[in-house]
Design an enzyme around this catalytic site. Structure first.
Site, mmCIF file in Angstrom:
data_model
loop_
_atom_site.group_PDB
_atom_site.id
_atom_site.type_symbol
_atom_site.label_atom_id
_atom_site.label_comp_id
_atom_site.label_asym_id
_atom_site.label_seq_id
_atom_site.Cartn_x
_atom_site.Cartn_y
_atom_site.Cartn_z
ATOM 1 N N TYR A 24 29.988 -15.531 -59.943
ATOM 2 C CA TYR A 24 29.894 -14.252 -60.658
ATOM 3 C C TYR A 24 30.678 -14.323 -61.961
ATOM 4 O O TYR A 24 30.185 -13.932 -63.023
ATOM 5 C CB TYR A 24 30.423 -13.127 -59.758
ATOM 6 N N GLU A 46 30.303 -0.193 -59.203
ATOM 7 C CA GLU A 46 31.728 0.011 -59.473
ATOM 8 C C GLU A 46 32.231 1.225 -58.687
ATOM 9 O O GLU A 46 33.346 1.215 -58.164
ATOM 10 C CB GLU A 46 31.988 0.209 -60.972
ATOM 11 N N TRP A 54 35.984 -6.328 -54.753
ATOM 12 C CA TRP A 54 34.742 -6.604 -55.458
ATOM 13 C C TRP A 54 33.922 -7.638 -54.698
ATOM 14 O O TRP A 54 32.690 -7.587 -54.708
ATOM 15 C CB TRP A 54 35.027 -7.044 -56.896
#
Length: 195
Positions: A24, A46, A54
């Site tokens: 990522y 988010e 995350w």
């Protein structure tokens, strides 16, 4: 401080060990996202991330995309109570009723913004004149005047789960800010900011 991997590339510690986070970081984080669907998806993810890691959200991203019609705002804007209940039973996503409702509401707000220039135009209008130049992770800000203003602007237009810290993370993720550490192999790679 960065960590130099076996491939010789310097990354922040959060992206140095987990293969998913490393991929990522290397391929997506900090690259410009200027399309409506892409920004809508990232705003929603988010928001789902609030209070979680995350990595958890990234692992669930395929399921989120399946559950929310690949984050097509027109489709999600039409979701109703039955869809909320279906999503609350979906083990592949984060089953938080408020965050699910926010995702649906954010789709409706995204569609409504088209009459006023669109989501991408609004979000990118908060690009600051300068970007941070952090040497260590401790130097990376978690909020800014611009993310606070973006949060306020989105809330005024009906968005939810778009607090200043969440919007700062969004701005980093979509290339509006470049908070790559100065010795990272990704510093300046977005084309938005010089290295």
């Amino acid at each position: 401080m960065t960590v130099v991997g076996a491939d010789g590339r310097a990354r922040p510690t959060w992206a140095a060990t987990d293969p998913l986070l490393r991929h990522y970081y290397d391929t997506e984080w900090g690259m410009p996202v200027r399309d409506e669907r892409g920004l809508y998806e990232r705003i929603c993810l988010e928001g789902f991330q609030a209070g979680l890691s995350w990595a958890t959200i990234l692992r669930k991203r395929p399921a989120f995309r399946a559950a929310f019609a690949d984050f097509d705002p027109d489709v999600v804007a039409g979701f109703g109570d039955d869809d909320v209940e279906r999503l609350m039973r979906d083990p592949g996503i984060v089953r938080n009723r408020r965050k699910i409702a926010a995702t649906i509401g954010n789709a409706r707000a995204t569609v409504a913004l088209r009459d006023d220039g669109g989501l991408a135009r609004l979000v990118w209008s908060f690009r600051p004149e300068e970007t941070p130049r952090p040497s260590t992770q401790a130097d990376v800000p978690t909020v800014s005047a611009e993310s606070t203003a973006l949060s306020k602007a989105l809330r005024q237009r009906g968005f939810a789960f778009v607090g200043p810290t969440t919007m700062h993370a969004l701005m980093e993720a979509v290339g509006i800010l470049d908070t790559h550490l100065v010795d990272s192999h990704r510093r300046g790679s977005s084309g938005v900011w010089p290295a």
